[in-house]
Design a protein around this motif. Structure first.
Motif, mmCIF file in Angstrom:
data_model
loop_
_atom_site.group_PDB
_atom_site.id
_atom_site.type_symbol
_atom_site.label_atom_id
_atom_site.label_comp_id
_atom_site.label_asym_id
_atom_site.label_seq_id
_atom_site.Cartn_x
_atom_site.Cartn_y
_atom_site.Cartn_z
ATOM 1 N N ASP B 316 -0.257 -3.438 -0.328
ATOM 2 C CA ASP B 316 0.528 -4.343 0.494
ATOM 3 C C ASP B 316 1.100 -3.530 1.644
ATOM 4 O O ASP B 316 2.297 -3.410 1.782
ATOM 5 C CB ASP B 316 1.636 -4.912 -0.411
ATOM 6 N N ASP B 317 0.214 -2.899 2.402
ATOM 7 C CA ASP B 317 0.679 -2.034 3.478
ATOM 8 C C ASP B 317 -0.399 -1.983 4.551
ATOM 9 O O ASP B 317 -1.515 -1.553 4.287
ATOM 10 C CB ASP B 317 0.963 -0.628 2.925
ATOM 11 N N GLY B 318 -0.070 -2.440 5.742
ATOM 12 C CA GLY B 318 -1.064 -2.502 6.806
ATOM 13 C C GLY B 318 -0.959 -1.374 7.811
ATOM 14 O O GLY B 318 -1.620 -1.392 8.830
ATOM 15 N N ARG B 319 -0.107 -0.396 7.507
ATOM 16 C CA ARG B 319 0.070 0.706 8.468
ATOM 17 C C ARG B 319 -1.101 1.680 8.382
ATOM 18 O O ARG B 319 -1.808 1.734 7.383
ATOM 19 C CB ARG B 319 1.393 1.422 8.181
ATOM 20 N N PRO B 320 -1.276 2.487 9.425
ATOM 21 C CA PRO B 320 -2.422 3.401 9.439
ATOM 22 C C PRO B 320 -2.372 4.430 8.308
ATOM 23 O O PRO B 320 -1.297 4.837 7.867
ATOM 24 C CB PRO B 320 -2.294 4.100 10.805
ATOM 25 N N ASP B 347 4.918 12.704 4.245
ATOM 26 C CA ASP B 347 6.015 12.697 3.282
ATOM 27 C C ASP B 347 6.781 11.397 3.421
ATOM 28 O O ASP B 347 6.685 10.532 2.577
ATOM 29 C CB ASP B 347 6.937 13.913 3.466
ATOM 30 N N GLN B 348 7.505 11.276 4.543
ATOM 31 C CA GLN B 348 8.263 10.045 4.784
ATOM 32 C C GLN B 348 8.024 9.609 6.218
ATOM 33 O O GLN B 348 8.959 9.465 6.988
ATOM 34 C CB GLN B 348 9.758 10.283 4.566
ATOM 35 N N MET B 349 6.771 9.422 6.576
ATOM 36 C CA MET B 349 6.497 8.989 7.945
ATOM 37 C C MET B 349 6.383 7.472 7.949
ATOM 38 O O MET B 349 5.387 6.916 7.482
ATOM 39 C CB MET B 349 5.226 9.632 8.474
ATOM 40 N N PRO B 350 7.419 6.793 8.477
ATOM 41 C CA PRO B 350 7.406 5.326 8.426
ATOM 42 C C PRO B 350 6.319 4.711 9.294
ATOM 43 O O PRO B 350 6.027 3.533 9.142
ATOM 44 C CB PRO B 350 8.785 4.922 8.961
ATOM 45 N N SER B 351 5.719 5.490 10.194
ATOM 46 C CA SER B 351 4.647 4.959 11.023
ATOM 47 C C SER B 351 3.372 4.747 10.232
ATOM 48 O O SER B 351 2.504 3.981 10.638
ATOM 49 C CB SER B 351 4.355 5.946 12.154
ATOM 50 N N ASN B 352 3.246 5.435 9.097
ATOM 51 C CA ASN B 352 1.994 5.415 8.342
ATOM 52 C C ASN B 352 2.223 4.837 6.951
ATOM 53 O O ASN B 352 3.337 4.857 6.432
ATOM 54 C CB ASN B 352 1.442 6.836 8.215
ATOM 55 N N ILE B 354 2.729 4.255 3.237
ATOM 56 C CA ILE B 354 3.367 5.113 2.227
ATOM 57 C C ILE B 354 2.465 5.182 0.993
ATOM 58 O O ILE B 354 2.271 6.240 0.418
ATOM 59 C CB ILE B 354 4.763 4.562 1.858
ATOM 60 N N HIS B 355 1.930 4.048 0.571
ATOM 61 C CA HIS B 355 1.000 4.020 -0.568
ATOM 62 C C HIS B 355 -0.413 3.927 0.007
ATOM 63 O O HIS B 355 -0.883 2.850 0.335
ATOM 64 C CB HIS B 355 1.287 2.842 -1.494
ATOM 65 N N ARG B 383 0.262 11.085 -2.639
ATOM 66 C CA ARG B 383 0.078 11.851 -1.393
ATOM 67 C C ARG B 383 -0.994 12.910 -1.629
ATOM 68 O O ARG B 383 -0.695 14.068 -1.897
ATOM 69 C CB ARG B 383 1.393 12.505 -0.985
ATOM 70 N N ARG B 406 3.599 16.172 -4.542
ATOM 71 C CA ARG B 406 4.655 15.443 -5.257
ATOM 72 C C ARG B 406 4.134 14.529 -6.358
ATOM 73 O O ARG B 406 4.821 13.584 -6.762
ATOM 74 C CB ARG B 406 5.519 14.637 -4.288
#
Lengths: 444, 518
Positions: B316-320, B347-352, B354-355, B383, B406
């Motif tokens: 459920d994630d449409g980011r690159p 790590d925590q790049m909100p642009s990309n 996460i899952h 990751r 991690r």
């Protein structure tokens, strides 16, 4: 799928609206108010100390003079100077690009029913997730925020183009660009440390939050909670003529009444603009005109803004955007997720045509600061912004928008005028603070 | 030959039949003796490699795995050939800050040595057998430096008894203006007799996350490709190609186009059948695949080839996406090379995303790739960083290992039930360059299609293997093998039966000496 042929509606000046009207907003629709917290949040909202380069506050792009937006189609965050339509690039700190979406108005964002933030809902209540909400950090998200609005407040400070500044400019942008957000070495801690270093803020946080008084460090969630409390109070807007009508206090004038009947009837507006906030908090592909850089990271070579699809990854969400609340819509020009239309009537006509007006879009409909850009605002090569994709998504969306005659458009505009709250037109409930604890300039 | 060309269409049709082989994997992560995590803060956001090689001469590939802030581990393969994957814990000196490692036989004693890359001084360990290692003798004159090393490649340059080693470094952490725009210098180590000379700087460096020496033009003069991370060079950087002799960077005058990537990994393999390796470069968003058109011209593959893997295909994630290790190999033995890409947020790049699920892209008879990460379970969303495709239990099917930041390392046992035939070829030479780095092995199928593999050391994301080459053969029962040895000597085509594990060494008069290892 083929939409039904547009049919001219018979004018219907009498009779009840087809859809039931919403219940009026009451105190129960808003969180309880702690005025000390609101006062703290007010100062933070207006303080550029929260931005990486100490040059932008929340109010820079959400200003009461511009309906809690910025009067621009697509604004400039970092690298901009001036306010509203006067905002322009700072020649000494030239912005890399425009903000890709229109700055949303903040009216009633603190209402409990306001569960979806941003035009794409990347922060939203989501009962399907174990945490109960979605944020861009997913399970990396910190705890401690009081509301979806508070969670939302945590993200503009992380955007290099909005508030953080670019990679080499300050300690906060460096952390963000390196992917360090949470934890003691992350960007949120760094911003909190800035605030905590200002004695007036430190004292106010102690006064508002007992556990900070007892020794806990100020966390960014405390900052965002206070700002959310402020926005919920100052930008609560439920004293428009429409509210008075819903409460049975007044009648609307006949034009507005006719517009109301269309809105809740044959024009179909209330299918999506439903409930007391005039939004269903859902996502719909309406063929909305896109201009500007689109939602593309620096490593992408397109200018598309696929809206909800970029959040969920679902093809069926392509080019769908959250239904905006229409409260005080007459104050929040320009319109559309990319602000392509500065005129409400023009927007409404384009909206009802699902972006398929007979004449081509003219960038003159927008209000854009002059900027030297590498990408055109309205690339004539439609492939970069995927005009065909926008049209396809709109054609297959299960929503009908009937053709309206000019007189009907006029009536709906009269109804929308009745959604304007005099208190909102006056700039909200609290007004602009004289000074902020950082001593930085307050933008008036 | 002319006669066989007339029936070219037929085997292709049959091949299409075998392509229906449903590739399947079962999670054998619990076969590892400990749950191993690549850990650490920003100084280990990148890295997390695995070196895959047989360190105890039992033909079973063993694993040396980077640990970041945690200790690196050695997992000794204890699988029964044909049985389930099993590992024991190897004994090894405790070493931390390891980003990745590559096996190379430096001193040509037939025993693989290990180049251990670190955020800090690199190590060169001499393999002494039975999975034992000792520090490189001082007379090797190896200088481990003190950089943040994040990539490596090696080759035997003509006339040298020892390999040339290249170390790619990331951000210069000592630069107070960092981390942006402060990429460190890379170094090339050339041998002087049976030791290394002073490191030669390869400047400018652009935060190299993968490098590979490959004879990509098939001229006999391999070049050094470096994939660089724009995240930290930001503006003034590019993807690099270096000529080794004389040492010089390709430029516009060589027809080398300026290309900027968030480059993290290189995979190289001929996909088109012309013997020229295609190149996959992992990045953020689009994962570019470049087709090798010959004469030094690389061309972006058409988008519908199916390998760009821009966004997550599940969840459920449409980011690159964020791509790291990429590797080509044939996972269902249908004679068509497949592609695995390790994915995961920095790590925590909100642009990309996460899952961000790993990709298992299976090549189809029409030469497009289809994502099977979800149905096989291989598409986990940790990751991921380093990885490898390797036959761990010697059943003729490639398994998958994945190192995660991690999160615990993963082992996926290939359980494809109707996989095609296969051939395992390990090149062996006596004297210098025992693993024949720089050689090309070719397998000719009955339909005249030629499968080509180059023996390289480097690439991927701080992960590499030294071991047999795996060829999927489809329905072919027998094939022909040819080797272009380092230096260019080309063997005759030599018929071999399918489903063999062969050690291949040069014989007299263009012959190949084949030793069946089973």
């Amino acid at each position: 799928m083929i939409r039904p042929l547009a049919v001219a509606l018979a004018l219907c000046a009498t009779g009840p609206a087809a859809e039931p009207l919403p219940a009026p907003l009451t105190d129960a629709d808003f969180p309880p108010v702690d005025m000390a917290e609101v006062e703290l949040g007010r100062l933070l909202f207006w303080d550029a100390e929260l931005s990486g380069n100490r040059n932008i506050s929340c109010a820079s792009c959400h200003h009461p003079r511009f309906g809690t937006s910025d009067g621009l189609s697509l604004g400039i965050g970092e690298g901009g100077i001036g306010l509203g339509p006067d905002r322009r690039p700072d020649p000494d700190n030239y912005p890399e690009q425009r903000i890709p979406r229109n700055a949303p108005a903040l009216w009633n964002v603190g209402a409990l029913g306001f569960t979806v933030m941003f035009a794409d809902g990347r922060i939203e209540a989501d009962p399907g997730r174990s945490t109960g909400f979605r944020t861009p950090l997913e399970d990396e998200m910190v705890t401690g925020f009081d509301s979806i609005l508070s969670a939302q407040t945590m993200f503009p400070v992380l955007s290099q183009d909005e508030m953080a500044g670019h990679y080499a400019e300050n300690e906060i942008s460096r952390l963000i660009r390196s992917g360090r957000i949470t934890g003691p070495d992350g960007a949120w801690s760094a911003i909190s440390a800035r605030i905590a270093a200002i004695p007036e803020y430190e004292q106010m946080f102690k006064d508002v939050y007992p556990d900070i008084d007892a020794g806990r460090h100020i966390a960014f969630t405390d900052i965002s909670n206070a700002i959310a409390a402020y926005m919920a109070f100052d930008f609560r807007s439920d004293t428009s003529p429409f509210d008075a009508y819903l409460r049975g206090d007044v009648q609307l004038d006949p034009d507005a009444m006719e517009g109301l009947r269309l809105f809740y009837g044959d024009a179909g507006c209330s299918t999506c603009h439903s409930g007391p906030l005039l939004t269903d908090m859902q996502f719909h592909a309406m063929g909305d005109q896109q201009i500007g850089p689109g939602k593309a990271e620096r490593f992408e070579s397109h200018q598309r803004d696929t809206g909800r699809q970029r959040v969920t990854g679902r093809p069926e969400d392509a080019y769908a955007f959250r239904t905006p609340s229409l409260r005080n819509v007459t104050l929040t020009a320009p319109y559309g997720h990319a602000g392509a239309y500065s005129d409400l009537r023009r927007y409404l006509v384009a909206h009802m045509s699902r972006g398929e007006l007979p004449e081509p879009y003219d960038l003159g409909e927008a209000i854009l600061p002059d900027m030297e850009l590498t990408d055109e605002d309205w690339p004539m090569d439609g492939s970069l912004s995927d005009r065909a994709g926008i049209a396809d998504a709109s054609r297959t969306a299960p929503i009908d928008t009937p053709a309206l005659q000019d007189a009907e458009i006029n009536s709906i505009l009269a109804f929308l005028q009745a959604l304007e709250d005099p208190q909102a037109a006056n700039g909200g409930r609290m007004g602009i603070p004289e000074t902020v604890p950082s001593g930085l300039v307050v933008e008036r | 030959m002319a006669a066989s060309r007339a029936v070219l269409a037929l085997p292709v049709c049959l091949l299409a039949g075998t392509a229906a082989a449903e590739v399947a994997f079962s999670d054998r992560s619990d076969a590892l003796p400990v749950a191993h995590v690549y850990s650490g803060g920003w100084t280990h956001f990148v890295g997390g490699g695995v070196a895959i090689f047989d360190c105890n001469d039992d033909r079973l590939p063993d694993l040396f795995v980077a640990g970041g802030e945690s200790r690196a581990e050695l997992f000794v393969n204890a699988s029964e050939p044909g049985g389930d994957i099993a590992f024991g814990l190897g004994e090894m000196a405790e070493v931390t800050a390891v980003t990745g490692a590559y096996p190379v036989d430096v001193d040509s004693d037939g025993q693989l040595d290990l180049v251990v890359l670190r955020n800090g001084p690199n190590l060169l360990w001499r393999g002494v057998g039975d999975c034992g290692f000792e520090p490189a003798p001082s007379d090797w004159r190896f200088d481990g430096g003190d950089e943040w090393t994040t990539s490596f490649t090696a080759a035997f340059e003509q006339g040298n008894a020892w390999p040339t080693l290249v170390f790619g470094n990331y951000v210069d952490q000592r630069d107070p203006d960092g981390p942006f725009g402060t990429c460190d210098t890379n170094y090339i180590f050339r041998p002087v007799g049976r030791s290394f000379g002073s490191p030669i700087p390869l400047e400018p460096g652009f935060c190299a996350l993968s490098m590979l020496i490959s004879d990509w033009k098939r001229t006999g003069a391999p070049d050094l490709r470096i994939s660089n991370d724009r995240q930290y060079y930001v503006r003034n950087g590019r993807e690099q190609m270096w000529r080794l002799d004389p040492l010089s960077e390709y430029g516009a005058e060589d027809g080398w186009p300026e290309m900027k990537l968030w480059g993290m990994g290189i995979a190289s393999r001929d996909l088109t059948g012309d013997g020229l390796p295609e190149v996959m470069l992992t990045s953020m968003g689009d994962q570019p695949l470049q087709l090798n058109r010959g004469g030094g011209v690389m061309e972006n593959a058409p988008f519908d080839i199916g390998t760009y893997a821009t966004t997550p295909y599940v969840g459920d994630d449409g980011r690159p996406s964020t791509g790291w290790h990429a590797e080509f190999d044939d996972l269902n033995n249908d004679g068509l090379v497949d592609l695995f890409i390790a994915k995961g947020n920095v790590d925590q790049m909100p642009s990309n995303a996460i899952h961000d699920p790993n990709n298992l892209l299976i090549q189809q008879p029409d030469r497009t790739f289809v994502e099977l990460g979800a149905v096989t379970g291989v598409g986990t969303t940790e990751r991921a960083r380093g990885a490898g495709l390797v036959d761990l239990n010697l059943d003729g099917k490639l398994d998958i290992v994945v190192v995660n930041r991690r999160a615990p390392m993963e082992v996926w046992q290939n359980t494809t039930s109707d996989a095609g035939n296969w051939l395992s070829i390990e090149l062996a030479s006596s004297g210098v360059n025992t693993r024949s780095l720089g050689a090309f092995a070719e397998v000719r199928l009955p339909d005249d299609r030629v499968l080509t593999q180059e023996v390289t050391a480097g690439g991927g994301h701080v992960s590499g293997a030294a071991g047999p080459m795996h060829f999927g053969l489809g329905i072919a029962e027998s094939v022909e093998v040819r080797v272009i040895w380092p230096g260019g000597e080309t063997s005759d085509w030599t018929p071999v039966a399918a489903n063999l594990r062969l050690e291949v060494s040069p014989g007299p008069e263009r012959a190949l000496i084949l030793e069946d290892l089973q």
